[in-house]
Every structure is written in structure tokens, then in C-alpha cells.
Design a protein around this motif. Structure first.
Motif, PDB file in Angstrom:
ATOM      1  N   SER A   7      21.416   1.625 -59.410  1.00 45.52           N
ATOM      2  CA  SER A   7      20.966   2.509 -58.603  1.00 45.52           C
ATOM      3  C   SER A   7      19.519   3.147 -58.830  1.00 45.52           C
ATOM      4  CB  SER A   7      21.998   3.635 -58.812  1.00 45.52           C
ATOM      5  OG  SER A   7      21.548   4.963 -57.849  1.00 45.52           O
ATOM      6  N   ARG A   8      19.488   3.182 -60.019  1.00 48.00           N
ATOM      7  CA  ARG A   8      18.106   3.556 -60.699  1.00 48.00           C
ATOM      8  C   ARG A   8      16.968   2.487 -60.181  1.00 48.00           C
ATOM      9  NH1 ARG A   8      13.613   6.532 -61.216  1.00 48.00           N
ATOM     10  NH2 ARG A   8      12.632   6.321 -63.074  1.00 48.00           N
ATOM     11  N   TYR A   9      17.159   1.420 -60.289  1.00 47.44           N
ATOM     12  CA  TYR A   9      16.036   0.492 -60.160  1.00 47.44           C
ATOM     13  C   TYR A   9      16.128   0.168 -58.633  1.00 47.44           C
ATOM     14  CZ  TYR A   9      16.422  -1.595 -64.936  1.00 47.44           C
ATOM     15  OH  TYR A   9      16.209  -1.645 -66.413  1.00 47.44           O
ATOM     16  N   ARG A  46      17.822  -6.784 -68.655  1.00 44.33           N
ATOM     17  CA  ARG A  46      17.898  -7.607 -69.987  1.00 44.33           C
ATOM     18  C   ARG A  46      16.299  -7.503 -70.349  1.00 44.33           C
ATOM     19  NH1 ARG A  46      20.875 -10.742 -66.664  1.00 44.33           N
ATOM     20  NH2 ARG A  46      19.355 -12.140 -66.106  1.00 44.33           N
ATOM     21  N   VAL A  47      15.479  -7.737 -69.358  1.00 43.55           N
ATOM     22  CA  VAL A  47      13.949  -8.006 -69.672  1.00 43.55           C
ATOM     23  C   VAL A  47      13.284  -6.379 -70.396  1.00 43.55           C
ATOM     24  CG1 VAL A  47      11.733  -8.266 -68.542  1.00 43.55           C
ATOM     25  CG2 VAL A  47      13.616  -9.797 -68.127  1.00 43.55           C
ATOM     26  N   THR A  48      13.708  -5.435 -69.622  1.00 45.81           N
ATOM     27  CA  THR A  48      12.999  -4.237 -69.767  1.00 45.81           C
ATOM     28  C   THR A  48      13.717  -3.469 -71.088  1.00 45.81           C
ATOM     29  OG1 THR A  48      13.911  -3.187 -68.123  1.00 45.81           O
ATOM     30  CG2 THR A  48      11.710  -3.959 -67.755  1.00 45.81           C
ATOM     31  N   GLY A  49      14.945  -3.473 -70.965  1.00 45.29           N
ATOM     32  CA  GLY A  49      16.021  -2.651 -71.632  1.00 45.29           C
ATOM     33  C   GLY A  49      16.185  -1.114 -71.394  1.00 45.29           C
ATOM     34  N   SER A  50      15.426  -1.089 -70.476  1.00 44.97           N
ATOM     35  CA  SER A  50      15.631   0.372 -69.823  1.00 44.97           C
ATOM     36  C   SER A  50      15.320   0.777 -68.272  1.00 44.97           C
ATOM     37  CB  SER A  50      14.325   1.068 -70.616  1.00 44.97           C
ATOM     38  OG  SER A  50      14.348   2.513 -70.136  1.00 44.97           O
ATOM     39  N   THR A  51      15.958   1.885 -68.028  1.00 44.50           N
ATOM     40  CA  THR A  51      15.750   2.193 -66.715  1.00 44.50           C
ATOM     41  C   THR A  51      14.580   3.274 -66.455  1.00 44.50           C
ATOM     42  OG1 THR A  51      17.339   3.743 -66.617  1.00 44.50           O
ATOM     43  CG2 THR A  51      18.063   1.739 -66.126  1.00 44.50           C
ATOM     44  N   GLU A  52      13.980   3.652 -67.507  1.00 44.81           N
ATOM     45  CA  GLU A  52      12.750   4.873 -67.517  1.00 44.81           C
ATOM     46  C   GLU A  52      11.749   4.372 -67.994  1.00 44.81           C
ATOM     47  OE1 GLU A  52      13.747   7.787 -66.362  1.00 44.81           O
ATOM     48  OE2 GLU A  52      15.829   7.175 -65.967  1.00 44.81           O
ATOM     49  N   GLY A  53      10.818   4.865 -67.796  1.00 45.80           N
ATOM     50  CA  GLY A  53       9.468   4.826 -68.271  1.00 45.80           C
ATOM     51  C   GLY A  53       8.700   3.358 -67.974  1.00 45.80           C
ATOM     52  N   LEU A  54       9.214   2.770 -66.754  1.00 45.17           N
ATOM     53  CA  LEU A  54       8.778   1.650 -66.218  1.00 45.17           C
ATOM     54  C   LEU A  54       7.426   2.100 -65.468  1.00 45.17           C
ATOM     55  CD1 LEU A  54      11.687  -0.448 -65.043  1.00 45.17           C
ATOM     56  CD2 LEU A  54      10.091  -0.951 -67.085  1.00 45.17           C
ATOM     57  N   ARG A  58       3.773  -2.246 -64.392  1.00 43.57           N
ATOM     58  CA  ARG A  58       4.951  -2.980 -64.927  1.00 43.57           C
ATOM     59  C   ARG A  58       6.078  -3.186 -63.939  1.00 43.57           C
ATOM     60  NH1 ARG A  58       6.758  -7.094 -67.780  1.00 43.57           N
ATOM     61  NH2 ARG A  58       8.603  -6.524 -69.177  1.00 43.57           N
ATOM     62  N   GLN A  59       6.441  -2.466 -63.131  1.00 42.98           N
ATOM     63  CA  GLN A  59       7.215  -2.704 -61.774  1.00 42.98           C
ATOM     64  C   GLN A  59       6.828  -3.868 -61.135  1.00 42.98           C
ATOM     65  OE1 GLN A  59       7.974   0.747 -59.481  1.00 42.98           O
ATOM     66  NE2 GLN A  59       7.970   2.121 -61.595  1.00 42.98           N
ATOM     67  N   PHE A  60       5.248  -3.913 -60.807  1.00 43.13           N
ATOM     68  CA  PHE A  60       4.790  -5.062 -60.218  1.00 43.13           C
ATOM     69  C   PHE A  60       5.069  -6.493 -60.709  1.00 43.13           C
ATOM     70  CE2 PHE A  60       3.073  -1.655 -57.559  1.00 43.13           C
ATOM     71  CZ  PHE A  60       3.207  -2.298 -55.922  1.00 43.13           C
ATOM     72  N   GLU A  61       4.565  -6.250 -62.155  1.00 43.05           N
ATOM     73  CA  GLU A  61       4.665  -7.383 -62.966  1.00 43.05           C
ATOM     74  C   GLU A  61       5.988  -7.911 -63.219  1.00 43.05           C
ATOM     75  OE1 GLU A  61       2.909  -8.996 -67.407  1.00 43.05           O
ATOM     76  OE2 GLU A  61       3.407  -6.655 -67.066  1.00 43.05           O
ATOM     77  N   CYS A  62       7.227  -7.129 -63.271  1.00 43.38           N
ATOM     78  CA  CYS A  62       8.575  -7.601 -63.209  1.00 43.38           C
ATOM     79  C   CYS A  62       8.843  -8.058 -62.153  1.00 43.38           C
ATOM     80  CB  CYS A  62       9.342  -6.381 -63.698  1.00 43.38           C
ATOM     81  SG  CYS A  62       9.421  -5.877 -65.248  1.00 43.38           S
ATOM     82  N   LEU A  63       8.680  -7.691 -61.017  1.00 44.64           N
ATOM     83  CA  LEU A  63       8.895  -8.201 -59.578  1.00 44.64           C
ATOM     84  C   LEU A  63       8.143  -9.680 -59.437  1.00 44.64           C
ATOM     85  CD1 LEU A  63      10.665  -7.807 -57.148  1.00 44.64           C
ATOM     86  CD2 LEU A  63       8.911  -6.815 -56.134  1.00 44.64           C
ATOM     87  N   PHE A  64       7.052  -9.443 -59.787  1.00 46.52           N
ATOM     88  CA  PHE A  64       6.282 -11.141 -59.607  1.00 46.52           C
ATOM     89  C   PHE A  64       6.996 -11.942 -60.661  1.00 46.52           C
ATOM     90  CE2 PHE A  64       3.202 -13.967 -61.062  1.00 46.52           C
ATOM     91  CZ  PHE A  64       2.699 -14.203 -59.891  1.00 46.52           C
ATOM     92  N   GLU A  65       7.497 -11.598 -61.881  1.00 43.43           N
ATOM     93  CA  GLU A  65       7.803 -12.555 -62.760  1.00 43.43           C
ATOM     94  C   GLU A  65       9.443 -12.936 -62.269  1.00 43.43           C
ATOM     95  OE1 GLU A  65       9.467 -12.673 -67.443  1.00 43.43           O
ATOM     96  OE2 GLU A  65       8.103 -11.221 -66.865  1.00 43.43           O
ATOM     97  N   PHE A  66      10.226 -12.074 -61.633  1.00 39.56           N
ATOM     98  CA  PHE A  66      11.495 -12.388 -61.347  1.00 39.56           C
ATOM     99  C   PHE A  66      11.377 -13.298 -60.068  1.00 39.56           C
ATOM    100  CE2 PHE A  66      15.206 -11.337 -58.147  1.00 39.56           C
ATOM    101  CZ  PHE A  66      16.105 -11.926 -59.102  1.00 39.56           C
TER     102      PHE A  66
END
Length: 127
Positions: A7-9, A46-54, A58-66
Motif C-alpha cells: 500500500s505504501r509503495y 528487500r533493496v531499500t529495507g524501508s517504506t519511509e525516507g525514499l 531514489r524512487q526513480f533509481e529503484c524503478l529504473f533498476e527494477f
């Protein structure tokens, strides 16, 4: 906990409106949009270990990496979409993780939302 993370993501990525061009990359080759986003949510946890503080960057970077590492999309195909979404928010810089593909990506970005109103353009360098 898994559904709370989902839900948070989902709020951060799908409901934010920041990832209009890239969101289809998340559901690529998945049985359903829910299953695809659950896969992304689990991976992101698994990658960030958190739902807060992204941060947005970092959100763009994570989506690109995924999209490139998990979904197997070619970085050269994902980069123009990522840059388009990133700049749609009014940013003019290029994120560090996109710089290897920036020349090709910048040539393909034609988002009308990137343009500013004439009154604001006088404040931009070279505007």
C-alpha cells in the motif's frame, strides 16, 4: 506487513503520478497488475529495507533498476521513459544513474509538460 508495504509503495509509485511513462514497465510480463506490483513491492522492500525516507531521486533509481535488472528491459529503452517522467516534474537536471544513457534519452524526450510558462522561463538559465 506485506500488504502495508504494498500500500505504501503503491501510493509512492502508482498514485503519485510521477511515473506515467514507466509504470507499464512494472506490469510487463506479469499475470496481473496486482501480481506485478506485489513483485515490485517485495523487491523494493528487500533493496531499500524501508517504506519511509525514499527520496524522489531514489524512487526513480529503484524503478529504473527494477525495470532493467528484474524485468529485463534494456537500459537504453527505459532511460528515455525515466528521463521523461523525471523532467515532467519540472526538473531539468539528469539523474546520475541515467547519465550513461542521457544523450540518447534526451533526444527522445519531448514531453510538453517540461515546458514552462513564459513568465517563469525568464528565470531559467538561457530562457
Amino acid at each position: 506487513q506485506r500488504l502495508r508495504r504494498f500500500s505504501r509503495y503503491y501510493d509512492l509509485f502508482a498514485n503519485s503520478g510521477r511515473f506515467q511513462a514507466q509504470k507499464a514497465l512494472v506490469w510487463a510480463r506479469a499475470p496481473s497488475p496486482f501480481a506485478a506490483f506485489l513483485e515490485f513491492s517485495d523487491w523494493l522492500s528487500r533493496v531499500t529495507g524501508s517504506t519511509e525516507g525514499l527520496s524522489v531521486l531514489r524512487q526513480f533509481e529503484c524503478l529504473f533498476e527494477f525495470a532493467t535488472s528484474v524485468k529485463g528491459q534494456a537500459p537504453a529503452d527505459v532511460a528515455p521513459l525515466a528521463l521523461d517522467d523525471y523532467r515532467r516534474g519540472g526538473r531539468t537536471d539528469t539523474p546520475p544513474f541515467l547519465k550513461p544513457w542521457a544523450k540518447g534519452a534526451a533526444a527522445k524526450v519531448t514531453s510538453p509538460e517540461v515546458r514552462t510558462l513564459s513568465r517563469q522561463s525568464r528565470h531559467l538559465v538561457g530562457g
